[in-house]
Design a protein around this motif. Structure first.
Motif, mmCIF file in Angstrom:
data_model
loop_
_atom_site.group_PDB
_atom_site.id
_atom_site.type_symbol
_atom_site.label_atom_id
_atom_site.label_comp_id
_atom_site.label_asym_id
_atom_site.label_seq_id
_atom_site.Cartn_x
_atom_site.Cartn_y
_atom_site.Cartn_z
ATOM 1 N N LEU A 16 0.824 -1.204 0.000
ATOM 2 C CA LEU A 16 0.000 0.000 0.000
ATOM 3 C C LEU A 16 0.859 1.255 0.000
ATOM 4 C CD1 LEU A 16 -2.837 1.265 0.197
ATOM 5 C CD2 LEU A 16 -2.612 1.132 2.698
ATOM 6 N N ASN A 17 1.941 1.276 0.787
ATOM 7 C CA ASN A 17 2.751 2.489 0.948
ATOM 8 C C ASN A 17 4.081 2.444 0.212
ATOM 9 O OD1 ASN A 17 0.903 3.903 2.673
ATOM 10 N ND2 ASN A 17 1.465 2.459 4.302
ATOM 11 N N GLY A 18 4.328 1.404 -0.563
ATOM 12 C CA GLY A 18 5.463 1.388 -1.474
ATOM 13 C C GLY A 18 6.793 1.024 -0.850
ATOM 14 N N THR A 19 7.748 0.738 -1.761
ATOM 15 C CA THR A 19 9.133 0.425 -1.391
ATOM 16 C C THR A 19 10.046 1.411 -2.112
ATOM 17 O OG1 THR A 19 8.618 -1.916 -1.105
ATOM 18 C CG2 THR A 19 10.929 -1.347 -1.441
ATOM 19 N N PHE A 20 11.033 1.956 -1.399
ATOM 20 C CA PHE A 20 11.905 2.998 -1.928
ATOM 21 C C PHE A 20 13.360 2.605 -1.740
ATOM 22 C CE2 PHE A 20 7.907 4.753 -0.650
ATOM 23 C CZ PHE A 20 7.575 5.714 -1.585
ATOM 24 N N VAL A 21 14.176 2.768 -2.790
ATOM 25 C CA VAL A 21 15.622 2.556 -2.713
ATOM 26 C C VAL A 21 16.279 3.900 -2.933
ATOM 27 C CG1 VAL A 21 17.623 1.415 -3.746
ATOM 28 C CG2 VAL A 21 15.454 0.177 -3.521
ATOM 29 N N ASN A 22 17.038 4.336 -1.925
ATOM 30 C CA ASN A 22 17.660 5.673 -1.961
ATOM 31 C C ASN A 22 16.605 6.740 -2.284
ATOM 32 O OD1 ASN A 22 20.197 4.504 -1.426
ATOM 33 N ND2 ASN A 22 20.517 4.093 -3.612
ATOM 34 N N GLU A 23 15.426 6.560 -1.669
ATOM 35 C CA GLU A 23 14.281 7.478 -1.755
ATOM 36 C C GLU A 23 13.643 7.530 -3.142
ATOM 37 O OE1 GLU A 23 12.660 8.750 0.773
ATOM 38 O OE2 GLU A 23 14.126 7.689 2.010
ATOM 39 N N ILE A 24 13.910 6.538 -3.979
ATOM 40 C CA ILE A 24 13.241 6.422 -5.278
ATOM 41 C C ILE A 24 12.311 5.209 -5.216
ATOM 42 C CG2 ILE A 24 13.540 6.025 -7.754
ATOM 43 C CD1 ILE A 24 16.288 7.342 -7.525
ATOM 44 N N LYS A 25 11.031 5.453 -5.506
ATOM 45 C CA LYS A 25 10.070 4.363 -5.430
ATOM 46 C C LYS A 25 10.359 3.332 -6.518
ATOM 47 C CE LYS A 25 5.129 3.394 -4.997
ATOM 48 N NZ LYS A 25 3.761 3.957 -4.996
ATOM 49 N N VAL A 26 10.364 2.039 -6.123
ATOM 50 C CA VAL A 26 10.695 0.987 -7.075
ATOM 51 C C VAL A 26 9.691 -0.149 -6.961
ATOM 52 C CG1 VAL A 26 13.158 1.515 -6.996
ATOM 53 C CG2 VAL A 26 12.224 -0.213 -5.455
ATOM 54 N N ASN A 27 9.546 -0.881 -8.066
ATOM 55 C CA ASN A 27 8.842 -2.158 -8.040
ATOM 56 C C ASN A 27 9.846 -3.306 -7.952
ATOM 57 O OD1 ASN A 27 6.208 -1.093 -8.251
ATOM 58 N ND2 ASN A 27 6.498 -0.801 -10.461
ATOM 59 N N HIS A 28 11.005 -3.074 -8.604
ATOM 60 C CA HIS A 28 12.073 -4.075 -8.590
ATOM 61 C C HIS A 28 13.392 -3.339 -8.809
ATOM 62 C CE1 HIS A 28 13.909 -8.038 -9.125
ATOM 63 N NE2 HIS A 28 14.620 -7.498 -10.108
ATOM 64 N N SER A 29 14.414 -3.676 -7.980
ATOM 65 C CA SER A 29 15.684 -2.966 -8.109
ATOM 66 C C SER A 29 16.819 -3.832 -7.590
ATOM 67 C CB SER A 29 15.641 -1.652 -7.331
ATOM 68 O OG SER A 29 16.884 -0.984 -7.383
ATOM 69 N N THR A 30 17.975 -3.685 -8.236
ATOM 70 C CA THR A 30 19.185 -4.351 -7.748
ATOM 71 C C THR A 30 19.776 -3.530 -6.610
ATOM 72 O OG1 THR A 30 19.635 -5.252 -9.950
ATOM 73 C CG2 THR A 30 21.487 -5.179 -8.393
ATOM 74 N N LEU A 31 20.274 -4.188 -5.583
ATOM 75 C CA LEU A 31 20.819 -3.500 -4.404
ATOM 76 C C LEU A 31 22.339 -3.498 -4.437
ATOM 77 C CD1 LEU A 31 18.485 -4.897 -1.578
ATOM 78 C CD2 LEU A 31 18.385 -2.654 -2.693
ATOM 79 N N LYS A 32 22.906 -2.365 -3.966
ATOM 80 C CA LYS A 32 24.350 -2.224 -3.814
ATOM 81 C C LYS A 32 24.666 -1.985 -2.343
ATOM 82 C CE LYS A 32 24.848 1.391 -6.313
ATOM 83 N NZ LYS A 32 23.419 1.708 -6.460
#
Length: 541
Positions: free
Chosen positions: A67-83
């Motif tokens: 409902l409230n989303g997932t953010f990587v480095n404050e950018i909303k993502v559906n799918h992302s590779t992590l560093k």
């Protein structure tokens, strides 16, 4: 320095609530549902919020239509590779992804007393009292979970000293035992990053450790067994603190079922040892991150536990003193100060042969009067009457209350301590009782209540006096023919009269008392008649 092979997700990084979750190979689900790999309790998270996939060559995060989303480095993502170092926000919950955490090199300590035990770090409470703040090496401070911002060794040492001084102040004042234990755990959670902490104390009767207080980080579930018995019993028996950097694989704990079931990774345990004996242990652990605690952490925990042990010991002594004060108060309500002092000095009331002056005081026509009163009225009247007769008169004249017998009371002068003027003080008490009844009657008349009259007998002679009964139930008693005769004399006395025996008359130093010699009186149990004297107490000024 070794690098741990698996990446981690750090919850609330850089805050006192920070917690590290080790990621497993494959899919790691995240959400507030209890069936997730990583459970984060926050209303902004969905039950199945996101997942982190750990593969050999990459790590990814995928939002699961939260409902409230997932953010990587404050950018909303559906799918992302992590560093390494990426910040991840699930709803309003901040986390950080790290590829590895540095751990200090360990030199296992071989315990010669038990060759099958490999101890990573062992600290003696006595040692920490002397070498309390030797500054640790940088490798230790890099991953220490003490809430101390300074990395410079000397500044860290000073900060630790300041913390321990504050702890000492906080624990200095006497506390109710349970409140003290809770305060110790609250202070611990402010100072160190732990998931769970438990205080166990030795039961004085069974000799076993018993859980007395515990505290958990938010989100940690409460289970029946919060600690490893293997660890706590080991520390209690050895009397030294231990550090297990990964209790799940520590060979000395290989038979500990609780370690395996709960998935305990980092664990520390220190003995509560205020003096020579261990009175309990303080146990802390971490459920998510292995290789987390350092030697510095164990040494500091041991220092803090030393402070806690002294405070707990003082609290137990304070509680014992309070219990003894209550017991003294009970004794002093039943006995005069002389008997209470005898108990404190000798611990018991041994049987002694003594000459005493005994006093029996009875309410005249009490049976007839009580038949016309409600039971509650009788009790209320007797309580008020005995309050005056015993606490304000018998004890004031240093007599010993031996017993109540219905409406009658029996007191003695001369035991357990004897004084030369015992007969005189007994007679003064008898006179005071008659005047006190006059005053009570005046008050009761104004209240519309019944009035009473009393009759008193006194006698002097030999008795066996002491505790008659058991060590647990104290009943101070005077046994002998003297007491029986005193009861008979009281039975001869009429209402408002005080009668004394020849033996009491002979012992009197004050021959100016207004006494009236009576004709010899025959009493039950005596072949020869008794010579009695009537004391004209109203003429005594």
């Amino acid at each position: 320095m070794d690098l741990l092979p698996k990446p981690y997700l750090i919850y609330a990084p850089g805050t006192p609530e920070a917690k590290t979750h080790q990621l497993k190979l494959g899919i790691n689900t995240i959400g507030r549902g209890m069936n997730n790999s990583i459970v984060l309790i926050d209303e902004s998270l969905s039950r199945q919020h996101a997942e982190i996939t750990l593969a050999e060559a990459y790590v990814t995060v995928t939002d699961r239509k939260s409902l409230n989303g997932t953010f990587v480095n404050e950018i909303k993502v559906n799918h992302s590779t992590l560093k390494n170092g990426d910040s991840i926000r699930f709803g309003k919950v901040n986390c950080q992804f790290v590829e590895a955490i540095a751990a200090p090199e360990k030199q296992p300590f071989k315990n010669n007393a038990d060759p099958g035990i490999s101890i990573i770090k062992q600290v003696s409470p006595e040692q920490t009292r002397i070498t309390i703040l030797n500054s640790p090496d940088p490798a230790q401070t890099d991953i220490s979970l003490l809430q101390i911002p300074h990395q410079d060794a000397s500044r860290r040492a000073m900060a630790k000293l300041e913390i321990l001084l504050e702890v000492s102040k906080e624990l200095a004042s006497p506390e109710e035992p349970q409140k003290l234990l809770d305060k110790i755990l609250n202070l611990l959670f402010e100072i160190m990053h732990v998931d769970r902490a438990v205080i166990l104390l030795v039961n004085a009767v069974t000799g076993q450790l018993e859980q007395k207080a515990f505290k958990l980080r938010p989100g940690i579930p409460v289970i029946q067994q919060l600690y490893s018995k293997k660890i706590t019993n080991f520390v209690r028996n050895k009397g030294t603190a231990i550090l297990s950097d990964d209790a799940c694989i520590d060979q000395r704990l290989r038979n500990s079922e609780s370690v395996v079931i709960q998935g305990i990774h980092g664990a520390m345990c220190a003995p509560l040892k205020p003096r020579e004996s261990v009175i309990g242990v303080l146990y802390v652990d971490n459920l998510s991150l292995s290789h987390v605690y350092s030697g510095e952490d164990l040494e500091f925990l041991t220092c803090l536990t030393n402070q806690a042990a002294i405070a707990i010991d003082n609290a137990q002594l304070y509680q014992q003193i309070q219990a003894e004060a209550v017991m003294r108060n009970k004794l002093e309500r039943f006995f005069p100060n002389t008997v209470s002092r005898k108990l404190r000095e000798e611990g018991n009331l041994g049987i002694v042969d003594r000459e005493v002056t005994a006093l029996f005081c009875d309410i005249s026509r009490f049976t007839e009067m009580s038949s016309q009163m409600a039971p509650r009225q009788i009790i209320e009247m007797l309580n008020e009457y005995f309050q005056v007769m015993v606490e304000e008169i018998v004890f004031a004249y240093e007599g010993t209350l031996e017993k109540y017998i219905g409406d009658a009371l029996f007191a003695v002068w001369g035991a357990p301590y004897q004084q030369a003027n015992d007969p005189q003080r007994a007679i003064q008490a008898a006179i005071a009782m008659q005047w006190a009844v006059r005053r009570l009657n005046q008050k009761w008349l104004q209240q519309g209540r019944r009035t009473i009259s009393i009759h008193i007998g006194l006698n002097t002679g030999q008795v066996a006096a002491g505790n008659i009964g058991s060590e647990q139930l104290i009943q101070y008693a005077a046994i002998g023919d003297t007491t029986n005769v005193t009861s008979r004399i009281c039975g001869v006395a009429k209402e408002d009269e005080i009668l004394i025996s020849q033996s009491t008359f002979t012992k009197l130093r004050d021959r100016n008392l207004p006494l009236e010699k009576m004709a010899p009186v025959k009493v039950k149990g005596k072949d020869a008649p008794l010579q009695l004297y009537r004391l004209l107490w109203e003429q005594v000024l």
